[in-house]
Design a protein around this motif. Structure first.
Motif: not given
Lengths: 317, 296
Positions: B99, B101-103, B105
């Motif tokens: 979560s 890492y995705a958030l 970007r």
């Protein structure tokens, strides 16, 4: 060459404001990564909110949701008339406010004093020891506390008796217990709490201290006129956050430190909800109490955030 | 100049002595309870009974530990809790890394809304009973899964990691990897994670210590003795012979002192793993907490 082309293509497309399908296709990996955390949050944090409806039902575990009658705010009326609820509410606020009064300044003072220590190994060793209680469970802390402060076998009372004094009911008399509850909380959290202030102190420009030294400022003057003012915003943010949590109540600390002789002060909302809800199966009453606590808690956090922002700080939400 | 320096250092020395003494005193207060319990756990029953043991053990023996280790249900609980903690930490780190890492970007569409949904969970909870009802509905009551799934996502840990990824990993590095044709999975595993070791160590410690120490969820959701984590076992043991029982008994001068030694040994037994691991990871977690503190 081919790669570059696709990249420019993508940037152009982004500016066009493409639909969700485009982003899903381009960043599907990111969405895949988010899938499990997202499901966990939805299932375990948001889905239980539906259960709050129990607070408005004449809920009986055997009948289930469908068979229970809607009774409006009757449960809340019952709760607000209950003496036990007020005791739990009063204790929650009392213990939290005392925690704040005693427990809040402690790490600030300790951090400032730690910062005055030049001897590296001494600082490192004491810090290691000071952080340690934070990593212990409340079961262990309560165990340690009772080993030391029990009325007869506790070593502190043994010492007092041997020196000719009378035993002190540290944990078995309600007023003593409150003091011990707060002090044990300080013991557990003080060292850990210094980290954030030590971090803020590290950020202070060393030139300020040098200039003050040249001007002939002593140690206490430097603490008073440089360190404290530079810590002000950190202190304010931490204080506001603590105020926002004043209605909060976790089970472990009061539950483990409590004993039958002090329940008049040790029964907080968390222990009340556990007792009424899970032990006595009065689901709707316990849910209503929890609902009330959460609601007040959220409002307090929002107010705290607003106040922080009004004071020009970062805020927390 | 020289004389002035000396004069100031005299006043400073006094202040120094006071400050060192105070800090040392606080540190001693922090450590004494352990030493006391540790000393009791390896002393003779009679010495503990006579309250002759404070910081130095007498009639050194390991009988109490033998009793604790010889108790099959205690050993079972230890093994169970170790496995539980390891699984919990691994899964917790996975959801946190994914979560965060995705958030982290900027290109992620819907990032703001998604972040808000995740972060909101820090400020409210439905409460004990709705949680209990949910676990009941999902048939998770009295399973090991109920001690893992509800708590592995922590918004607080996610913020720490996301803040670290945003602030400490140069955008240019990720852009370069993208230009080289790396997809997001590869960027995460080959660029971002190797650069995040210290903060990952901190978060793993938080997860492990959190799981090792908490017993509220077990108290609410677990009935079977075989699924009770060590802390709940310890609570039942210390509480049964401790606060409630002993306090009432102490008035009548009961004979339950023999259990004191075993109790001490059990407390040490549940504490030692933390005390042993803790100094090695200490240098990491200070960094981690500071990163977390930036956002609060």
């Amino acid at each position: 060459m081919k790669k570059e082309k696709t990249v420019t293509e993508k940037t152009v497309k982004k500016k066009d404001g493409k639909g969700i399908a485009f982003y899903l296709k381009r960043d599907w990996q990111l969405y895949v990564l988010l899938l499990i955390p997202f499901l966990l949050v939805i299932i375990f944090k948001f889905l239980p909110l539906a259960g709050l409806s129990i607070a408005f039902l004449d809920y009986k575990p055997i009948k289930g949701f469908a068979g229970s009658e809607f009774i409006g705010l009757e449960v809340f009326e019952k709760v607000f008339k209950s003496r036990d609820f007020y005791i739990a509410l009063k204790n929650t606020l009392l213990l939290n406010i005392l925690d704040l009064l005693v427990g809040f300044p402690a790490p600030v003072i300790l951090a400032i004093l730690l910062n005055e220590i030049r001897c590296k190994w001494f600082k490192r060793t004491t810090q290691t020891i000071l952080y340690l209680p934070h990593f212990l469970s409340w079961v262990i802390i309560a165990g340690l506390a009772y080993q030391l402060f029990a009325p007869l076998s506790g070593y502190v009372n043994v010492l007092i008796t041997r020196m000719g004094g009378n035993t002190i009911p540290f944990l078995t008399e309600k007023y003593h217990w409150v003091v011990m509850y707060v002090l044990i909380g300080v013991w557990q959290g003080m060292g850990w709490g210094t980290i954030i202030y030590l971090a803020a102190i590290t950020g202070i420009d060393a030139e300020l201290y040098e200039a003050a030294t040249v001007d002939g400022a002593g140690r206490w003057r430097k603490i008073w006129n440089i360190t404290l003012p530079c810590l002000k915003s950190t202190i304010i943010v931490m204080l506001i956050m603590s105020l926002g949590r004043i209605m909060g109540s976790s089970l472990e600390r009061p539950y483990t430190l409590s004993n039958p002789m002090v329940t008049q002060f040790s029964d907080v909302i968390a222990t009340y909800v556990y007792r009424v809800g899970l032990q006595n199966s009065q689901y709707n009453v316990a849910t209503a109490v929890g609902f009330f606590q959460s609601l007040v808690g959220v409002v307090l956090v929002l107010i705290a955030d607003r106040v922080a922002k009004l004071m020009g700080e970062d805020g927390i939400v | 100049m020289a004389s002035k320096k000396i004069r100031r250092s005299i006043g400073d020395n006094i202040a120094d002595v006071l400050i060192y003494a105070f800090i040392a005193l606080v540190a001693i207060v922090c450590i004494i309870p352990f030493i006391h319990v540790a000393a009791m756990s390896i002393s003779g029953d009679a010495d503990v009974y006579a309250n002759n043991v404070f910081l130095i053990p007498k009639h050194l023996n390991l009988n109490a530990y033998r009793t604790v280790l010889g108790d099959p249900s205690m050993m079972h609980s230890l093994v169970f809790t170790v496995i539980l903690t390891v699984v919990f930490t691994i899964l917790g780190m996975m959801v946190t890394i994914f979560s965060a890492y995705a958030l982290s970007r900027p290109k992620l569409k819907g990032r703001h809304v998604l972040s808000t949904i995740f972060l909101m969970t820090m400020y409210f909870s439905a409460g004990t009973i709705p949680d209990y009802m949910l676990m009941d509905t999902l048939n998770l009551l009295d399973t090991a899964a109920v001690l893992v799934l509800p708590l592995i996502f922590s918004a607080y840990n996610m913020i720490i990691l996301r803040t670290f990824m945003q602030n400490s990993i140069p955008d240019s590095l990720i852009e370069a990897a993208e230009l080289d044709g790396c997809d997001d999975f590869r960027i995460l595993f080959q660029v971002v994670l190797p650069l995040s070791k210290s903060v990952l160590a901190t978060l793993a410690l938080f997860y492990a210590v959190g799981r090792w120490n908490s017993f509220t969820d077990a108290l609410y959701f677990i009935q079977s003795d075989t699924l009770k984590p060590l802390q709940l076992k310890l609570y039942n043991l210390v509480n049964a012979s401790g606060s409630t029982g002993a306090l009432a008994q102490e008035a009548g001068g009961g004979q339950q002192q023999a259990a004191e030694v075993v109790k001490s040994a059990t407390i040490m037994f549940a504490t030692l793993p933390i005390v042993i691991i803790y100094p090695f990871v200490q240098k990491y977690f200070v960094t981690g907490v500071m990163i977390g503190a930036v956002k609060g």
